[in-house]
Design an enzyme around this catalytic site. Sequence first.
Site, PDB file in Angstrom:
ATOM      1  N   ARG A  65       0.832  -1.210   0.000  1.00  0.00           N
ATOM      2  CA  ARG A  65       0.000   0.000   0.000  1.00  0.00           C
ATOM      3  C   ARG A  65       0.866   1.260   0.000  1.00  0.00           C
ATOM      4  O   ARG A  65       0.509   2.271  -0.627  1.00  0.00           O
ATOM      5  CB  ARG A  65      -0.923  -0.026   1.218  1.00  0.00           C
ATOM      6  CG  ARG A  65      -1.957   1.089   1.239  1.00  0.00           C
ATOM      7  CD  ARG A  65      -3.064   0.763   2.231  1.00  0.00           C
ATOM      8  NE  ARG A  65      -4.057   1.840   2.286  1.00  0.00           N
ATOM      9  CZ  ARG A  65      -4.194   2.671   3.313  1.00  0.00           C
ATOM     10  NH1 ARG A  65      -3.416   2.546   4.379  1.00  0.00           N
ATOM     11  NH2 ARG A  65      -5.103   3.620   3.278  1.00  0.00           N
ATOM     12  N   HIS A  69       0.427   4.200  -2.705  1.00  0.00           N
ATOM     13  CA  HIS A  69       0.147   5.591  -2.322  1.00  0.00           C
ATOM     14  C   HIS A  69       1.297   6.516  -2.690  1.00  0.00           C
ATOM     15  O   HIS A  69       1.086   7.711  -2.883  1.00  0.00           O
ATOM     16  CB  HIS A  69      -0.166   5.683  -0.829  1.00  0.00           C
ATOM     17  CG  HIS A  69      -1.560   5.248  -0.487  1.00  0.00           C
ATOM     18  ND1 HIS A  69      -2.290   5.812   0.539  1.00  0.00           N
ATOM     19  CD2 HIS A  69      -2.366   4.317  -1.042  1.00  0.00           C
ATOM     20  CE1 HIS A  69      -3.483   5.236   0.602  1.00  0.00           C
ATOM     21  NE2 HIS A  69      -3.550   4.319  -0.350  1.00  0.00           N
ATOM     22  N   ASN A  99      -3.751   8.961   4.109  1.00  0.00           N
ATOM     23  CA  ASN A  99      -2.611   8.333   4.771  1.00  0.00           C
ATOM     24  C   ASN A  99      -2.608   8.457   6.289  1.00  0.00           C
ATOM     25  O   ASN A  99      -2.094   7.583   6.993  1.00  0.00           O
ATOM     26  CB  ASN A  99      -1.304   8.943   4.238  1.00  0.00           C
ATOM     27  CG  ASN A  99      -1.107   8.693   2.751  1.00  0.00           C
ATOM     28  OD1 ASN A  99      -1.488   7.649   2.237  1.00  0.00           O
ATOM     29  ND2 ASN A  99      -0.527   9.663   2.058  1.00  0.00           N
ATOM     30  N   HIS A 198      -6.178  -6.394  -2.499  1.00  0.00           N
ATOM     31  CA  HIS A 198      -7.038  -6.514  -1.316  1.00  0.00           C
ATOM     32  C   HIS A 198      -7.385  -7.969  -1.010  1.00  0.00           C
ATOM     33  O   HIS A 198      -8.306  -8.245  -0.258  1.00  0.00           O
ATOM     34  CB  HIS A 198      -8.305  -5.670  -1.493  1.00  0.00           C
ATOM     35  CG  HIS A 198      -8.065  -4.204  -1.362  1.00  0.00           C
ATOM     36  ND1 HIS A 198      -9.032  -3.253  -1.628  1.00  0.00           N
ATOM     37  CD2 HIS A 198      -6.953  -3.510  -0.996  1.00  0.00           C
ATOM     38  CE1 HIS A 198      -8.517  -2.041  -1.432  1.00  0.00           C
ATOM     39  NE2 HIS A 198      -7.264  -2.171  -1.044  1.00  0.00           N
TER      40      HIS A 198
END
Length: 332
Positions: A65, A69, A99, A198
Site C-alpha cells: 500500500r 500511495h 494516509n 485486497h
Amino acid sequence: MALPPPTSSLAVICILLSTFSFYESNAQLSANFYSSTCPNVSSIVQNVIQQALQSDARIGASLIRLHFHDCFVNGCDASLLLDNNATANIVSEKDAAPNANSTRGFDVVDNIKTAVESSCPGVVSCADILALAAESSVSLAGGPTWNVLLGRRDSRTANQAGANTSIPSPFEGLSNITAKFSAVGLNITDLVALSGAHTFGRAQCRVFSARLYNFNGTGNPDPTLNTTYLANLRQICPQNGSATALANLDPTTSDSFDNNYFANLQNNQGLLQSDQELFSTAGAATLSIVNTFSSNQNTFFQSFVQSMINMGNISPLTGTNGEIHSDCKRVN
C-alpha cells in the site's frame, strides 16, 4: 517510379522520436540496475520483511500500500516517506487524509534501508526499496514473483495536496476511481488487477461502516452487501464501536495472496465500496475482468505483475534528477 515526398520519412522519424521520448524515462529503469553495485538487494529486502512477518501478519499488505500511495502522487519517488520538515519546506504526505492514521510499515521500510545501507551505502533509493518490498510482500504471501524494474531516485519534495486529491478513496464510485487511474496512465485492467491486492490485509471500520448502517445517507445498509457478511461485519464494527477496529479485506484467506478476492466480489463480499463496485456497477467494463480473474488465478497473477510494473513506471526520477536518500524520512 516517383520517389515518396521527403516529409514521409521525416514524419516517421518524428513519430519514432516522440514515441521514444515518451518511453525514455521508463526505459531507464532496469531489473539489473544494481547488479554490480548492490547485487543482493532483493534478498536483503526479503529477509527484513520475513522477519517483520513473524510478529505482524499484515505487514506485507501495508508495504504494498505504501508503494501504491507513493506512486499515485508525483510518481514513484518515495515522497510519501518524508516527514514534515520546515527547514526543507516539506509538508508530509503522511498527514494527508488517505494516509493519516492509516498508512503503516514505515518502521519496516527504515529497517530495510538500514540493512541495505550497511551492505551497499549510498546506492539504493528509498523509491526502489518500496518497489522491491511490494514484490517481496506478494511473493511471501503465496503470490507471483517478478523482476522489479529499478533505478528510481528519491524526491526532494512532498505533495500533501496531491495526496489528498490523487489517491483513490474507498468511498468513491467506480467512475471517479477509473479517472484517477487514467490520470497516471493506468487502464481499467490495471484498476481491477491492482484492486486484487485486497486479497490480503485489513481495513479499519471507519472506512466501510457507513455501508453497514447508513449507506449514502439512506439509513439502510448497502444493498449490494451479502446479508450474512453484513451480520459478521456488524459484529466487528458495532454502530458506536471503535472506528479503528480491523476487518479482513478477504474474509476467506486473509493473509494469502490468491484470487479469492474476486470470488468474494461475485458473492457480494467486497469489504470496501470501491471493491464491490468493480462487480456491482451495472454495465461496467470491470465486471468481465472480475469474472476472468475469479475463474483463473494464473491470469490474475500475470495481469497483476504487469500492472505492478506499469504502476512502478509512473514518472520515476532517474539519471541526475532527485537523490538517493540516506534516511528515507528526510532529504539529504
